[in-house]
Design an enzyme around this catalytic site. Structure first.
Site, PDB file in Angstrom:
ATOM      1  N   HIS A  17     -54.358 -39.118 -26.739  1.00 58.94           N
ATOM      2  CA  HIS A  17     -53.313 -39.103 -25.860  1.00 58.94           C
ATOM      3  C   HIS A  17     -53.964 -38.144 -24.490  1.00 58.94           C
ATOM      4  O   HIS A  17     -53.832 -38.638 -23.563  1.00 58.94           O
ATOM      5  CB  HIS A  17     -51.825 -38.709 -26.272  1.00 58.94           C
ATOM      6  CG  HIS A  17     -51.286 -39.527 -27.407  1.00 58.94           C
ATOM      7  ND1 HIS A  17     -50.719 -38.919 -28.206  1.00 58.94           N
ATOM      8  CD2 HIS A  17     -50.874 -40.866 -27.148  1.00 58.94           C
ATOM      9  CE1 HIS A  17     -50.291 -39.958 -28.831  1.00 58.94           C
ATOM     10  NE2 HIS A  17     -50.342 -41.226 -28.311  1.00 58.94           N
ATOM     11  N   LYS A  41     -40.078 -47.303 -34.704  1.00 63.48           N
ATOM     12  CA  LYS A  41     -41.255 -46.228 -35.151  1.00 63.48           C
ATOM     13  C   LYS A  41     -40.273 -45.331 -35.738  1.00 63.48           C
ATOM     14  O   LYS A  41     -39.298 -44.696 -35.401  1.00 63.48           O
ATOM     15  CB  LYS A  41     -42.060 -45.989 -34.105  1.00 63.48           C
ATOM     16  CG  LYS A  41     -43.102 -46.848 -33.737  1.00 63.48           C
ATOM     17  CD  LYS A  41     -44.065 -46.095 -32.888  1.00 63.48           C
ATOM     18  CE  LYS A  41     -45.240 -47.306 -32.560  1.00 63.48           C
ATOM     19  NZ  LYS A  41     -46.128 -46.706 -31.673  1.00 63.48           N
ATOM     20  N   ARG A  90     -57.315 -48.874 -27.225  1.00 58.53           N
ATOM     21  CA  ARG A  90     -58.195 -48.331 -28.279  1.00 58.53           C
ATOM     22  C   ARG A  90     -59.312 -49.780 -28.594  1.00 58.53           C
ATOM     23  O   ARG A  90     -60.377 -49.409 -28.851  1.00 58.53           O
ATOM     24  CB  ARG A  90     -57.458 -47.807 -29.429  1.00 58.53           C
ATOM     25  CG  ARG A  90     -56.753 -46.511 -29.099  1.00 58.53           C
ATOM     26  CD  ARG A  90     -56.137 -46.145 -30.013  1.00 58.53           C
ATOM     27  NE  ARG A  90     -54.825 -47.088 -30.530  1.00 58.53           N
ATOM     28  CZ  ARG A  90     -53.781 -46.749 -30.932  1.00 58.53           C
ATOM     29  NH1 ARG A  90     -53.497 -45.866 -31.632  1.00 58.53           N
ATOM     30  NH2 ARG A  90     -52.869 -47.735 -30.912  1.00 58.53           N
ATOM     31  N   SER A 127     -51.216 -41.712 -33.628  1.00 57.84           N
ATOM     32  CA  SER A 127     -50.169 -40.694 -34.354  1.00 57.84           C
ATOM     33  C   SER A 127     -49.731 -41.187 -35.808  1.00 57.84           C
ATOM     34  O   SER A 127     -49.607 -40.243 -36.417  1.00 57.84           O
ATOM     35  CB  SER A 127     -48.970 -40.534 -33.387  1.00 57.84           C
ATOM     36  OG  SER A 127     -49.349 -40.126 -31.833  1.00 57.84           O
TER      37      SER A 127
HETATM   38  O1  PNS Z   1     -46.537 -44.805 -28.136  1.00 58.69           O
HETATM   39  P1  PNS Z   1     -45.772 -46.114 -28.393  1.00 58.69           P
HETATM   40  O2  PNS Z   1     -44.861 -46.029 -29.380  1.00 58.69           O
HETATM   41  O3  PNS Z   1     -46.737 -46.996 -28.199  1.00 58.69           O
HETATM   42  O4  PNS Z   1     -45.115 -46.124 -26.893  1.00 58.69           O
HETATM   43  C1  PNS Z   1     -43.882 -47.312 -26.775  1.00 58.69           C
HETATM   44  C2  PNS Z   1     -43.184 -46.902 -25.565  1.00 58.69           C
HETATM   45  C3  PNS Z   1     -42.180 -45.888 -25.711  1.00 58.69           C
HETATM   46  C4  PNS Z   1     -43.896 -46.868 -24.350  1.00 58.69           C
HETATM   47  C5  PNS Z   1     -42.315 -48.122 -25.345  1.00 58.69           C
HETATM   48  O5  PNS Z   1     -41.876 -48.576 -26.721  1.00 58.69           O
HETATM   49  C6  PNS Z   1     -41.235 -48.371 -24.347  1.00 58.69           C
HETATM   50  O6  PNS Z   1     -41.603 -48.597 -22.990  1.00 58.69           O
HETATM   51  N1  PNS Z   1     -39.990 -47.999 -24.775  1.00 58.69           N
HETATM   52  C7  PNS Z   1     -39.125 -47.973 -23.702  1.00 58.69           C
HETATM   53  C8  PNS Z   1     -38.064 -49.165 -24.019  1.00 58.69           C
HETATM   54  C9  PNS Z   1     -38.579 -50.260 -23.232  1.00 58.69           C
HETATM   55  O7  PNS Z   1     -38.767 -50.361 -21.946  1.00 58.69           O
HETATM   56  N2  PNS Z   1     -38.868 -51.360 -24.042  1.00 58.69           N
HETATM   57  C10 PNS Z   1     -39.263 -52.531 -23.364  1.00 58.69           C
HETATM   58  C11 PNS Z   1     -40.906 -52.645 -23.399  1.00 58.69           C
HETATM   59  S1  PNS Z   1     -41.424 -54.035 -22.603  1.00 58.69           S
END
Ligand code: PNS
Length: 165
Positions: A17, A41, A90, A127
């Site tokens: 990150h 998650k 990645r 993570s």
């Molecule tokens: O580190 P991650 O778990 O890949 O992060 C994912 C995250 C938190 C960026 C994504 O789940 C997110 O944007 N969540 C907020 C809710 C949202 O906007 N969902 C629609 C995504 S298209």
């Protein structure tokens, strides 16, 4: 001013990150690292703990701030007046889901996603894997900042003690 959001769950923040934030901080004048909620998650650290660790990890950058958000990323971007999202890629396996999220976000708001390829030394780093390896006593000290490693080892030990009760 060019501004971008670097969103993620950061449970916990890894060196991968930090690699992406470092490179975003060069590409943009201001970067907001946004700690969100991915409902699918399982969490090891609370939102406050994740924010705390990220703030410590990002202290070195002059143009990076760390914020939490609840709800949609696009709503957060609109509140902050930011139109660019930076995501690390990645491997090809990341691409399908990231593309889907990028397109969904673009359909919800005036938000463009920029993909930054992860440095090769971090291409396996996630993570979720760090948590799993730490849970079974593996050495993840080179994969996260030292202060994160200390908290991770402590949290894993707490969880193991709870499971024994
Ligand atoms: O580190 P991650 O778990 O890949 O992060 C994912 C995250 C938190 C960026 C994504 O789940 C997110 O944007 N969540 C907020 C809710 C949202 O906007 N969902 C629609 C995504 S298209």
């Amino acid at each position: 001013m060019r501004r971008a959001v670097c969103p993620g769950s950061f449970d916990p923040v890894t060196n991968g990150h930090i690699d992406i934030v470092t490179r975003a901080s060069v590409l943009f004048d201001e970067v907001v690292v946004a700690v969100g909620v991915n409902k699918s998650k399982h969490r090891l650290f609370t939102a406050e703990e994740r924010l705390d660790m990220l703030r410590a990890a990002c202290r070195r950058f002059d143009n990076v701030r760390v914020e939490g958000f609840k709800g949609l990323l696009t709503d957060f971007c609109q509140e902050q007046g930011i139109h660019t999202v930076v995501k690390g890629l990645r491997a090809v396996s990341d691409f399908d889901y990231e593309l889907q999220m990028a397109q969904m976000n673009a359909s919800l708001a005036d938000v463009e996603t920029v993909f930054v390829p992860t440095s090769p030394e971090y291409s396996f780093l996630a993570s979720s894997l760090v948590k799993e390896v730490a849970t079974f006593g593996g050495d993840v000290s080179g994969l996260v900042p030292d202060f994160v490693h200390e908290r991770l080892v402590a949290r894993v030990a707490e969880r193991a003690a709870e499971d024994d009760d």
